[in-house]
Motif scaffolding. Sequence first.
Motif, mmCIF file in Angstrom:
data_model
loop_
_atom_site.group_PDB
_atom_site.id
_atom_site.type_symbol
_atom_site.label_atom_id
_atom_site.label_comp_id
_atom_site.label_asym_id
_atom_site.label_seq_id
_atom_site.Cartn_x
_atom_site.Cartn_y
_atom_site.Cartn_z
ATOM 1 N N UNK A 1 -42.295 -43.364 -7.330
ATOM 2 C CA UNK A 1 -41.205 -42.461 -7.682
ATOM 3 C C UNK A 1 -39.878 -43.132 -7.383
ATOM 4 N N UNK A 2 -38.988 -43.048 -8.322
ATOM 5 C CA UNK A 2 -37.679 -43.668 -8.157
ATOM 6 C C UNK A 2 -36.717 -42.687 -7.497
ATOM 7 N N UNK A 3 -36.012 -43.173 -6.486
ATOM 8 C CA UNK A 3 -35.005 -42.351 -5.815
ATOM 9 C C UNK A 3 -33.640 -42.992 -6.053
ATOM 10 N N UNK A 4 -32.722 -42.309 -6.709
ATOM 11 C CA UNK A 4 -31.382 -42.882 -6.913
ATOM 12 C C UNK A 4 -30.726 -43.213 -5.581
ATOM 13 N N UNK A 5 -30.047 -44.327 -5.540
ATOM 14 C CA UNK A 5 -29.363 -44.773 -4.325
ATOM 15 C C UNK A 5 -28.375 -43.721 -3.821
ATOM 16 N N UNK A 6 -27.835 -42.932 -4.738
ATOM 17 C CA UNK A 6 -26.879 -41.869 -4.405
ATOM 18 C C UNK A 6 -27.416 -40.979 -3.290
ATOM 19 N N UNK A 7 -28.665 -40.534 -3.394
ATOM 20 C CA UNK A 7 -29.227 -39.605 -2.419
ATOM 21 C C UNK A 7 -29.454 -40.285 -1.075
ATOM 22 N N UNK A 8 -29.863 -41.532 -1.108
ATOM 23 C CA UNK A 8 -30.131 -42.253 0.139
ATOM 24 C C UNK A 8 -28.832 -42.492 0.902
ATOM 25 N N UNK A 9 -27.810 -42.964 0.191
ATOM 26 C CA UNK A 9 -26.517 -43.244 0.823
ATOM 27 C C UNK A 9 -25.961 -41.991 1.495
ATOM 28 N N UNK A 10 -25.970 -40.879 0.762
ATOM 29 C CA UNK A 10 -25.341 -39.669 1.294
ATOM 30 C C UNK A 10 -26.195 -38.982 2.355
ATOM 31 N N UNK A 11 -27.512 -39.180 2.318
ATOM 32 C CA UNK A 11 -28.318 -38.631 3.405
ATOM 33 C C UNK A 11 -28.070 -39.402 4.697
ATOM 34 N N UNK A 12 -27.804 -40.699 4.611
ATOM 35 C CA UNK A 12 -27.436 -41.452 5.815
ATOM 36 C C UNK A 12 -26.087 -40.972 6.358
ATOM 37 N N UNK A 13 -25.151 -40.661 5.459
ATOM 38 C CA UNK A 13 -23.868 -40.080 5.895
ATOM 39 C C UNK A 13 -24.133 -38.742 6.593
ATOM 40 N N UNK A 14 -24.995 -37.939 5.984
ATOM 41 C CA UNK A 14 -25.320 -36.615 6.520
ATOM 42 C C UNK A 14 -25.857 -36.721 7.943
ATOM 43 N N UNK A 15 -26.839 -37.591 8.153
ATOM 44 C CA UNK A 15 -27.464 -37.660 9.481
ATOM 45 C C UNK A 15 -26.525 -38.307 10.507
ATOM 46 N N UNK A 16 -25.628 -39.190 10.055
ATOM 47 C CA UNK A 16 -24.652 -39.765 10.989
ATOM 48 C C UNK A 16 -23.708 -38.678 11.509
ATOM 49 N N UNK A 17 -23.219 -37.839 10.572
ATOM 50 C CA UNK A 17 -22.338 -36.749 10.979
ATOM 51 C C UNK A 17 -23.084 -35.728 11.836
ATOM 52 N N UNK A 18 -24.280 -35.380 11.422
ATOM 53 C CA UNK A 18 -25.088 -34.421 12.180
ATOM 54 C C UNK A 18 -25.318 -34.928 13.605
ATOM 55 N N UNK A 19 -25.696 -36.191 13.746
ATOM 56 C CA UNK A 19 -25.995 -36.763 15.060
ATOM 57 C C UNK A 19 -24.765 -36.764 15.960
ATOM 58 N N UNK A 20 -23.620 -37.089 15.376
ATOM 59 C CA UNK A 20 -22.372 -37.126 16.149
ATOM 60 C C UNK A 20 -22.057 -35.745 16.707
#
Length: 667
Positions: free
Chosen positions: A312-331
């Motif tokens: 299954x192909x996952x667009x890079x868009x979702x991966x990039x922004x989920x890393x942003x999401x978890x960085x903000x969440x963790x902070x």
Amino acid sequence: IDYSHIFYFNASPNGKKLIKIFRKLRILKVEPLLAEFILGEIRDEKGGCRFIKIWEDLRDICFEISEKELKNNNFLEKFNTRFDFRKIALFFEKIVAEEINDKVVFVHAAKWHADNKIISNEKSVIFFLEKDLWSDYLSRYIQSLNIKSVDYCTMISSSYLAFFERGKKVFLSKIKSKINTPETNEGVNKGSKEKNTEAINPDTKSPLIAAWYTGKTVTFDLKKRSDFFWLLKSDIPREQVLIYFDRKDIPATEETVNILNREGTKCLALSTNATTSKDIYIWNPTRKYQEMKRYLSRMISKAYLLHLANFRKIPLFFIIWMFYFIRQYSYWYDFFNSNNIKISISPNDFSKLYMPKNLAMEHCGGVSVSSQWSNLSFSSIVISNCSNVMFSFGPAYKWVWEANHSTIDNLIYCGYITDYSFREVRENSLMIRKQLLDKGVKFILCYFDENSMDDRMAGITHERSARIYKYLIEKMLEDETLGLIFKPVFPKTLYKRISSISNFIEKAKASGRCIFMDKGSYVTEQYPTEAAQAADLCVGLLLSGTVALESYLSGTPVVFLDLEKLYSNPIYQWGKGKVVFDNLDALFSAINKYRENPESIPDFGYLSLWAKDKDPFKDGNASLRIGQYINWLLEMFNQGKTREEAIEYANQKYAEIWGKENVVKWH
């Protein structure tokens, strides 16, 4: 393709060089020109401004994308066990809105440009659209506007290039910060002073209320605009309140910190750039931040590998922004957890940051609280809200939150949030009024401006703002019985923005019949009601309506000036010529007619129909109600109750005292 004109919206230096080469090679038969436009001047066939329609269309496109690309997204669903999927979806809807916003505007600008700027019998428009994740949705939208859409491919998506540029800036700023900042311990450290680390909340049995500093004047004076309106008339223990600063453009100063210390509240900065004071704690993430970020990063990587294994192909868009999401969440999880923060207050929590931030608050067992600051006449994804508790003026705005996918849990109607100021500033208003009457003034007109920009995405340009000021000043100089009060929203930049009429401003001030209420280092520190109560009539812009609402609720007749021509606003159906005017001459003609004989224009400046249900209380106690609710939450947390128990208790108390119809359980 046969064509007569070529226009572009953006061009890089290399792109401009390429155009010159193509022209020399005769690949292009005409010179490409910049498609110049101002958002606020894009009109429909009736002459009305289209930018509200553009925002609403943007929302609807995002919702279509969400329905088809987000809700059944197998990759994002992997995080549903930890995060509320509604808030993940809203997070991505806001990001999509950011990515396609300019393109939606450009489409409308292209159509308007072709209809109004090109002299040609043939007005068909072809819009070239970069092929990306959302281009199919945009193509259908473009075609619905009777514009032909043609996709083109690029080697690297412009959105990824933009993301790379943002990432590079963040990375370089962090490197620079590391170089310029001395080594500090984990947690909260005291400025640059040589002393042991002190925790902001060493007594973990005492939960805190954390409030974000927005940029308004730090004051506990009831006569001035305050970031802490909810605290001023409440019984909330000041020692359990923490104010945190993160704005580099408006850092915490020595004066700011001293004011907060005198009031007994705690304060800290989230970086060294967010303060110029040496007497403030600076927060540094602890090990919890890195541990949480690593754990969630592995979660993303695992989900990604599982999809690859299933081809299954996952667009890079979702991966990039989920890393942003978890960085903000963790902070924010680290920040809230380490300081035992149980209530997070953030006015206007509309940006994409607040989805991970508010989820972190929930997972720390706390409650996120937000409040409506302005009048809302349209529903856009830009203002969708995700807080656990949202204080709204009144039921008139419920449809706004319903129409933009807000994930509010509890909607609490409280009234106009700073209505306590109506009584507090009355004495000041009478002094201002007397000052003008002593100059022979018989009628006082107050004008409230909005911010202006010299930018193609501006709703109001500097030129238009200056034109209004000049027109009103000229009328005042012609009539010695007319007094003027100008109340700018951003006094710091006003005189620069309207510098083209500086000679008129000097004449106006010299007359003694014109007052500029321009106190405030960034935003105004004076409430609109202070100017309104000194006037016989207020003029506000229909584009906003917030100052009009405040003025009307505090007892002064109000009319709207609508040079933007928002003809879709329902107020035009009953109020044209009475409370709304789309040109300055018509407005002033009505004002003169009203001055001569108020009965000649029935209901002139009377906004009861417009203001219906916007404030169900009208008693000056909105901030008291908000403070009570927050204090009830805090009482429960002090007793060790859960977030669910705290919210239920506060809802019950509020319903008992202020009416159950003012507590709306959202989800």
